[in-house]
Design an enzyme around this catalytic site. Structure first.
Site, PDB file in Angstrom:
ATOM      1  N   LYS A 182       0.847  -1.189   0.000  1.00 58.37           N
ATOM      2  CA  LYS A 182       0.000   0.000   0.000  1.00 58.37           C
ATOM      3  C   LYS A 182       0.886   1.242   0.000  1.00 58.37           C
ATOM      4  O   LYS A 182       1.546   1.537   1.003  1.00 58.37           O
ATOM      5  CB  LYS A 182      -0.886   0.025   1.254  1.00 58.37           C
ATOM      6  CG  LYS A 182      -1.961   1.088   1.186  1.00 58.37           C
ATOM      7  CD  LYS A 182      -2.396   1.589   2.541  1.00 58.37           C
ATOM      8  CE  LYS A 182      -1.562   2.743   3.036  1.00 58.37           C
ATOM      9  NZ  LYS A 182      -1.550   3.922   2.170  1.00 58.37           N
ATOM     10  N   ALA A 184       1.515   5.460  -0.176  1.00 59.64           N
ATOM     11  CA  ALA A 184       0.834   6.578   0.480  1.00 59.64           C
ATOM     12  C   ALA A 184      -0.200   7.206  -0.453  1.00 59.64           C
ATOM     13  O   ALA A 184      -0.069   7.146  -1.678  1.00 59.64           O
ATOM     14  CB  ALA A 184       1.870   7.628   0.879  1.00 59.64           C
ATOM     15  N   GLU A 260      10.644   1.247   9.997  1.00 57.30           N
ATOM     16  CA  GLU A 260      11.551   2.379   9.729  1.00 57.30           C
ATOM     17  C   GLU A 260      10.742   3.629  10.020  1.00 57.30           C
ATOM     18  O   GLU A 260       9.936   4.056   9.197  1.00 57.30           O
ATOM     19  CB  GLU A 260      11.994   2.373   8.259  1.00 57.30           C
ATOM     20  CG  GLU A 260      12.653   1.093   7.794  1.00 57.30           C
ATOM     21  CD  GLU A 260      14.101   0.975   8.224  1.00 57.30           C
ATOM     22  OE1 GLU A 260      14.645   1.963   8.765  1.00 57.30           O
ATOM     23  OE2 GLU A 260      14.680  -0.096   8.046  1.00 57.30           O
ATOM     24  N   CYS A 294      13.410  11.420   6.633  1.00 56.79           N
ATOM     25  CA  CYS A 294      13.422  10.930   8.014  1.00 56.79           C
ATOM     26  C   CYS A 294      14.802  11.105   8.650  1.00 56.79           C
ATOM     27  O   CYS A 294      14.901  11.189   9.869  1.00 56.79           O
ATOM     28  CB  CYS A 294      13.027   9.473   8.040  1.00 56.79           C
ATOM     29  SG  CYS A 294      14.019   8.493   6.913  1.00 56.79           S
ATOM     30  N   GLU A 394       9.649  16.059  14.889  1.00 60.19           N
ATOM     31  CA  GLU A 394      10.135  16.138  13.506  1.00 60.19           C
ATOM     32  C   GLU A 394       9.430  17.287  12.802  1.00 60.19           C
ATOM     33  O   GLU A 394       8.201  17.285  12.708  1.00 60.19           O
ATOM     34  CB  GLU A 394       9.701  14.852  12.801  1.00 60.19           C
ATOM     35  CG  GLU A 394      10.774  13.964  12.353  1.00 60.19           C
ATOM     36  CD  GLU A 394      10.201  12.790  11.562  1.00 60.19           C
ATOM     37  OE1 GLU A 394       9.081  12.321  11.812  1.00 60.19           O
ATOM     38  OE2 GLU A 394      10.924  12.338  10.674  1.00 60.19           O
TER      39      GLU A 394
HETATM   40  P1  NAP Z   1       2.554   8.017   7.951  1.00 53.66           P
HETATM   41  O1  NAP Z   1       1.398   8.893   8.141  1.00 53.66           O
HETATM   42  O2  NAP Z   1       2.924   7.092   9.052  1.00 53.66           O
HETATM   43  O3  NAP Z   1       2.257   7.206   6.607  1.00 53.66           O
HETATM   44  C1  NAP Z   1       3.112   6.194   6.119  1.00 53.66           C
HETATM   45  C2  NAP Z   1       2.260   5.158   5.428  1.00 53.66           C
HETATM   46  O4  NAP Z   1       1.396   4.559   6.375  1.00 53.66           O
HETATM   47  C3  NAP Z   1       1.364   5.739   4.334  1.00 53.66           C
HETATM   48  O5  NAP Z   1       1.225   4.784   3.314  1.00 53.66           O
HETATM   49  C4  NAP Z   1       0.062   5.922   5.062  1.00 53.66           C
HETATM   50  O6  NAP Z   1      -1.066   5.976   4.236  1.00 53.66           O
HETATM   51  C5  NAP Z   1       0.056   4.685   5.932  1.00 53.66           C
HETATM   52  N1  NAP Z   1      -0.838   4.744   7.077  1.00 53.66           N
HETATM   53  C6  NAP Z   1      -1.332   5.830   7.717  1.00 53.66           C
HETATM   54  N2  NAP Z   1      -2.109   5.439   8.751  1.00 53.66           N
HETATM   55  C7  NAP Z   1      -2.102   4.089   8.759  1.00 53.66           C
HETATM   56  C8  NAP Z   1      -2.693   3.098   9.595  1.00 53.66           C
HETATM   57  N3  NAP Z   1      -3.462   3.403  10.636  1.00 53.66           N
HETATM   58  N4  NAP Z   1      -2.452   1.804   9.308  1.00 53.66           N
HETATM   59  C9  NAP Z   1      -1.666   1.459   8.271  1.00 53.66           C
HETATM   60  N5  NAP Z   1      -1.085   2.344   7.448  1.00 53.66           N
HETATM   61  C10 NAP Z   1      -1.293   3.645   7.696  1.00 53.66           C
HETATM   62  O7  NAP Z   1       3.878   8.816   7.617  1.00 53.66           O
HETATM   63  P2  NAP Z   1       4.063   9.861   6.444  1.00 53.66           P
HETATM   64  O8  NAP Z   1       3.533  11.151   6.886  1.00 53.66           O
HETATM   65  O9  NAP Z   1       3.552   9.309   5.164  1.00 53.66           O
HETATM   66  O10 NAP Z   1       5.658   9.894   6.298  1.00 53.66           O
HETATM   67  C11 NAP Z   1       6.430  10.691   7.077  1.00 53.66           C
HETATM   68  C12 NAP Z   1       7.008   9.899   8.230  1.00 53.66           C
HETATM   69  O11 NAP Z   1       7.712   8.775   7.739  1.00 53.66           O
HETATM   70  C13 NAP Z   1       8.006  10.702   9.006  1.00 53.66           C
HETATM   71  O12 NAP Z   1       7.855  10.464  10.370  1.00 53.66           O
HETATM   72  C14 NAP Z   1       9.337  10.144   8.524  1.00 53.66           C
HETATM   73  O13 NAP Z   1      10.390  10.313   9.406  1.00 53.66           O
HETATM   74  C15 NAP Z   1       8.995   8.723   8.312  1.00 53.66           C
HETATM   75  N6  NAP Z   1       9.938   8.117   7.393  1.00 53.66           N
HETATM   76  C16 NAP Z   1      10.832   7.234   7.899  1.00 53.66           C
HETATM   77  C17 NAP Z   1      11.776   6.662   7.068  1.00 53.66           C
HETATM   78  C18 NAP Z   1      12.761   5.677   7.621  1.00 53.66           C
HETATM   79  O14 NAP Z   1      13.373   4.965   6.843  1.00 53.66           O
HETATM   80  N7  NAP Z   1      12.944   5.585   8.924  1.00 53.66           N
HETATM   81  C19 NAP Z   1      11.826   6.981   5.705  1.00 53.66           C
HETATM   82  C20 NAP Z   1      10.898   7.900   5.216  1.00 53.66           C
HETATM   83  C21 NAP Z   1       9.947   8.449   6.082  1.00 53.66           C
HETATM   84  P3  NAP Z   1      -1.695   7.405   3.818  1.00 53.66           P
HETATM   85  O15 NAP Z   1      -0.656   8.131   3.070  1.00 53.66           O
HETATM   86  O16 NAP Z   1      -2.839   7.046   2.963  1.00 53.66           O
HETATM   87  O17 NAP Z   1      -2.065   8.095   5.090  1.00 53.66           O
END
Ligand code: NAP
Length: 497
Positions: A182, A184, A260, A294, A394
């Site tokens: 899935k 984003a 991650e 991130c 963040e």
């Molecule tokens: P996010 O809101 O956690 O979303 C990540 C993914 O999870 C998206 O596909 C999102 O779908 C999905 N998602 C949201 N709510 C969910 C739920 N309840 N159950 C299952 N999946 C769900 O994070 P983001 O805003 O897209 O990305 C930014 C974050 O990612 C930051 O905190 C960043 O640091 C972190 N990040 C970490 C790494 C690493 O390698 N450590 C790399 C890149 C980013 P939707 O988009 O449809 O909401």
């Protein structure tokens, strides 16, 4: 600058399920928006929980066959995918810039970076062997084999839509697993284009299923995967709150997890640092993807002896950054959506209200060429302290908070005073300090005198609330493999010849 694609068939408007391009079972659709202009650039299915279950059915069927393939054939499939990704790299980069907003040069770099995981794991597939354990009794043989964990659910974020998907799907295929994925809500098109190329490379039906869904339906879809015993692993890149939710909800079926998650990286400049190198490293680490990474530095600590000089040099570089849509060739693109801009602005206001000072930048950016875009001016804020939101959360935007420090002990304590532990950076030319600090910093990855960390040959991942598991490197494949110990007893005891 032109963002039209040579192969328009790579812009898909359906999800890939069991080898077929399909609409959501209830027909719901979702618009894909260009964050630089606010224009709709496509529509994709808004898949439901029911679609999620169908994808697991397909993946489980595919896994039943794929688990028996040999490593050489899985490697060959990955290398065909790799070749197609490179052959269509420019189209993938343009598509990514369109839906994600990052400058085209950065999208091109991401495609090359993501592709490097595919070729890396094609090679690793052939090296994932087991062990033979020296026996304790002459009539026994003990060995360890590695087998694919089963169906993997891969959930990816919008900030690196191509690379995050590649670095989950490639090791899964290398290990012999099937995938339900899935992407984003903001960046489904790049994921679907990658799936189309994988299908073209000859992936069997159901091996990799990519379902697009809205933010509203994401949790419902993912919950079906969390509850389903057949899904044996979750590989997730995203925020810490969602990662914790996945860990809680997958406890009932005890899935393997790679998480991650978010970061709050410190970037430390000691008094003996090469200041020009430190500024150059910070520019690379901080402003890639407009600060939406991130591992980007979220807190900059500078020794008070070089504080003013460092800020002057940094401000000169930050003040000259160009801002605009990917079509303009600018260095800083839009943030992903309006919520992202609101968050950066609220962090800035909070810090100013508590005594911090703007050195350069400071607010939303109006772009005449793209008046509806979500732009924020690259900003340096001085005299930030640990109580401010930008030090604890963040920011995920082009904002650099700078804090002075006076001793090594003080700055190590500040750097570690966070629940996160993903990346850390520091600059020093004192060899003893380098080793003391590198070992004392609580992070999964530490860059010394460098602003870059990511490469397919090194283990990417965090500690503390930045998650667990590693992607890439020789450690990455094991995340997708179960260890099985086989004991063969009651053999004829070895006799002297
Ligand atoms: P996010 O809101 O956690 O979303 C990540 C993914 O999870 C998206 O596909 C999102 O779908 C999905 N998602 C949201 N709510 C969910 C739920 N309840 N159950 C299952 N999946 C769900 O994070 P983001 O805003 O897209 O990305 C930014 C974050 O990612 C930051 O905190 C960043 O640091 C972190 N990040 C970490 C790494 C690493 O390698 N450590 C790399 C890149 C980013 P939707 O988009 O449809 O909401």
């Amino acid at each position: 600058m032109n963002l039209t694609l040579n192969r328009t068939d790579l812009i898909r408007s359906e999800s890939l399920l069991d080898g077929a391009w399909v609409a959501a079972s209830d027909g719901r659709r979702l618009e894909v928006i260009n964050p630089a202009t606010g224009d709709t650039i496509g529509q994709v299915p808004d898949c439901s929980a029911e679609d999620g279950r169908a994808a697991v059915d397909a993946a489980q069927r595919a896994f039943g066959l794929f688990r028996h393939t040999v490593a050489r054939d899985r490697a060959a499939l990955l290398m065909r995918w790799h070749a197609l990704v490179l052959a269509n790299a420019e189209d993938l980069a343009r598509l990514m810039s369109l839906e994600q907003g990052k400058p085209l040069a950065e999208s091109r770099t991401e495609v090359a970076y993501g592709a490097s995981y595919i070729s890396w794991f094609a090679e690793e597939a052939k090296r994932g062997g087991g062990d033979i354990i020296p026996e304790q009794h002459a009539n026994h043989r003990l060995l360890v084999i590695k087998q694919p964990v089963g169906v993997v659910a891969a959930i990816t974020p919008w900030n690196f839509p191509m690379a995050m998907l590649a670095r989950k799907i490639a090791p899964a295929i290398a290990a012999g697993c099937a995938v339900v994925c899935k992407p984003a809500e903001d960046t489904p098109l790049t994921a679907l284009a990658m799936a189309a190329l994988l299908q073209e490379a000859g992936a069997p039906a159901g091996l990799v299923n990519v379902l697009t869904t809205s933010r509203e339906r994401a949790a419902g879809l993912a919950d079906t995967w969390l509850e389903d015993f057949r899904v044996r692993k979750i590989s997730f890149t995203g925020s810490t709150p969602v990662g914790k939710h996945l860990a809680r909800q997958s406890a009932d079926t005890l899935k393997r997890l790679s998480l991650e998650l978010g970061g709050n990286a410190p970037f430390i400049v000691f008094e003996d640092a090469d200041l020009d190198a430190a500024v150059a490293g910070l520019m690379v680490a901080k402003f890639r993807n407009a600060g939406q990474t991130c591992i980007c530095p979220n807190r900059v600590y500078v020794h008070q002896g070089v504080y003013e000089r460092f800020i002057d040099k940094l401000a000169a570089r930050v003040g000259s950054l160009t801002i605009g849509p990917a079509t303009s060739g600018a260095e800083i693109g839009p943030l992903i959506n309006a919520r992202a801009v609101d968050k950066v602005e609220s962090h800035l206001q909070d810090a100013l209200g508590r005594g911090a000072k703007i050195v350069v930048g400071g607010g939303r950016h109006h772009c005449a060429e793209a008046p509806n875009g979500h732009f924020f001016t690259p900003t340096v804020v001085a005299d930030v302290d640990a109580s401010m939101r930008m030090s604890c959360e963040e920011t995920f935007g082009p904002l650099v908070p700078v804090t002075p420090f006076s001793t090594d002990e003080e700055v190590i304590a500040l750097a570690n005073d966070t629940p996160y532990g993903l990346a850390a950076y520091f600059y020093s030319r004192d060899i003893d300090r380098v080793w003391q600090v590198a070992e004392a910093i609580e992070a999964g990855m530490v860059a010394v005198n460098d602003g870059a960390l990511s490469t397919e040959i090194a283990p990417f991942g965090g500690i503390k609330e930045s998650g667990y598991g590693r992607e890439g490197s020789r450690y990455g494949l094991d995340e997708y493999l179960n260890i099985k110990y086989i004991r063969h007893g009651n053999l004829a005891a070895r006799q002297p010849a």
